[in-house]
Design an enzyme around this catalytic site. Structure first.
Site, PDB file in Angstrom:
ATOM      1  N   GLN B  29      13.171  -0.100  -1.662  1.00  0.00           N
ATOM      2  CA  GLN B  29      12.928   0.283  -0.515  1.00  0.00           C
ATOM      3  C   GLN B  29      13.859   0.085   0.500  1.00  0.00           C
ATOM      4  OE1 GLN B  29       9.075  -1.230  -0.240  1.00  0.00           O
ATOM      5  NE2 GLN B  29       9.477  -3.154  -0.491  1.00  0.00           N
ATOM      6  N   HIS B  60      -3.355 -10.414   9.613  1.00  0.00           N
ATOM      7  CA  HIS B  60      -3.388 -11.247   8.682  1.00  0.00           C
ATOM      8  C   HIS B  60      -4.906 -12.331   8.745  1.00  0.00           C
ATOM      9  CE1 HIS B  60       1.226 -10.848   8.385  1.00  0.00           C
ATOM     10  NE2 HIS B  60       0.523 -10.529   7.339  1.00  0.00           N
ATOM     11  N   ASP B 153      -2.748  -6.497  -0.023  1.00  0.00           N
ATOM     12  CA  ASP B 153      -2.234  -6.522   1.184  1.00  0.00           C
ATOM     13  C   ASP B 153      -1.076  -5.745   1.045  1.00  0.00           C
ATOM     14  OD1 ASP B 153      -1.054  -7.369   3.647  1.00  0.00           O
ATOM     15  OD2 ASP B 153      -0.627  -9.395   3.146  1.00  0.00           O
ATOM     16  N   ASP B 156       1.211   1.380   2.862  1.00  0.00           N
ATOM     17  CA  ASP B 156       0.447   2.451   3.007  1.00  0.00           C
ATOM     18  C   ASP B 156       0.662   3.274   1.527  1.00  0.00           C
ATOM     19  OD1 ASP B 156       0.024   2.089   5.716  1.00  0.00           O
ATOM     20  OD2 ASP B 156       1.686   3.677   6.211  1.00  0.00           O
TER      21      ASP B 156
END
Lengths: 276, 276
Positions: B29, B60, B153, B156
């Site tokens: 990415q 968090h 965690d 998207d």
């Protein structure tokens, strides 16, 4: 295609695509009606998003219902600002309410809402509603010891609305309320407008004995975290028992569980309030 | 001066001023580190804001503490994704935790966080922490019946993270948990990503007996309304009694009153969940 950006601060903003823009210049401000694919029609005043067809119910339900439910029998209601009519619509969902006065300084806001935002303004011509095109500050002088609940449905505390966040103004609101009256004000974003938020809370605390702050998610307002402050001298607004009638309200956001947890706040918000 | 916009949908986005941009191209990415006057340093992956120095604590704390408090004695924790280290830092606030495994597919995220986001990544080299640079899906195959709490965690559900929102994946998570284990996942915005949200909830419901959804205000995530889903077969995660140790946690958002009202949701969110 137009991209409209509301700058929440100098350094961050919400950017919304619009397919059409209507611009109205009133005596007080610049009113835009944007047609947006994401939020439907959007009312913008002096560059700040006031309401949108898609998410307006959150702000209006959360401004109005807690105050009307905390009062045992609200009959006379005043809304200062709120020319779009959303708060009027929510107030009329309470059968005890006999009279809703709307005091809006800028008639053009009402005209625009009635023309372009029919689902929001639909109750402005209800027989129980009386509209006053007046400055809220001056209006209150004439109505002493009259209202059960007063809502401050104002825009941000800049320009015409700045005075609506002062101690002197809250004192006038109190004088216009009956002894067991309740005030509810929108009090900005604790996270992006901490100074406005603190100022409002600290002034309200000086004027009313019982003060509670609560939050709602409003996606089109700065940071998405919006605050409301409910205050009363006589009614312990933070510790009222949930009335049965919550269930009867036709709402999309507000409900039993929101009522029960209204004043449960994140720690940093509690800290700001305690220091205000 | 640069203005960066994250498009939440095709029609709305958050626009943030940046004074400096570092760009890292990893195998998976594009990673950006923005220096922003409003939010401090900001981690952006493939155009989407992952975390910022200013508001990271909200996400968090809210991802991590409810799950670790619902478990009577969490010792072994796994975090899938979360290469910035914020969830690791929060997990280590619980004295019972002996071992935190972090499974992050992209080492460059960890390297960037350690270099640019020291307050978020500060605990990544704690002796209790072990980092695995691996695909979460493959990693789970090797650890059966091992963890007390697993946190998803993830970013998207597009690209590399899409698989992390499937029923098959939740089943693997369950197999890696001990019998009384708990899973907590970030599950997107109910208001701007309703389809992702519904899909995640409906799949999680198929896999775990007890499922609870809760929300937090995250100003830099789409709509500002963010959801988390906590699930367990054995522990009734929605009805646990608040443990005394909540008060001992050093937090800025999460606290007693957030714990007590965790599952109090706006009506429209309840409606989506009930239909999922």
């Amino acid at each position: 295609m137009i991209w409209f950006t509301e700058y929440w601060t100098e350094n961050v903003g919400l950017t919304v695509k619009a397919t059409e823009v209507k611009k109205i210049k009133s005596k007080y401000q610049e009113i835009l009606i944007l047609e947006t694919p994401e939020f439907g029609k959007m009312l913008v005043i002096d560059g700040l998003i006031q309401t949108t067809e898609r998410d307006e119910y959150i702000y209006h339900e959360m401004l109005v219902h807690p105050g009307l439910l905390a009062h045992p029998n609200p009959e006379r209601v005043l809304i200062i600002g709120g020319g779009d009519g959303g708060s009027v619509r929510e107030a009329l969902k309470h059968p005890s309410v006999k009279e809703v006065h709307l005091c809006e300084i800028d008639e053009e806001v009402i005209i625009a809402a009635e023309k372009y935002l029919p689902t929001i303004s639909e109750k402005l011509r209800d027989p129980k509603v009386k509209i006053f095109i007046e400055d809220g500050n001056a209006f209150l002088e004439e109505k002493k010891n009259y209202y059960d609940v007063i809502f401050l449905d104002s825009s941000d505390p800049v320009g015409a609305s700045e005075v609506l966040f002062s101690k002197e103004f809250y004192e006038k609101v109190k004088a216009s309320l009956k002894k067991d009256g309740i005030m509810v004000a929108q009090t900005e974003s604790p996270i992006l407008q901490e100074e406005y938020f603190k100022k409002a809370i600290s002034q309200i605390k000086k004027v009313f004995r019982n003060v509670g702050v609560y939050l709602a998610f409003v996606p089109t307002y700065p940071s998405g975290m919006w605050s409301f402050t409910i205050a009363s001298d006589y009614i312990d607004v933070v510790n009222t028992k949930r009335p049965e009638k919550v269930k009867e309200l036709k709402t999309k956001y507000f409900c039993d569980s929101i009522y029960d947890c209204l004043f449960s706040l994140p720690k940093f918000v509690q800290d700001i309030i305690n220091k205000s």
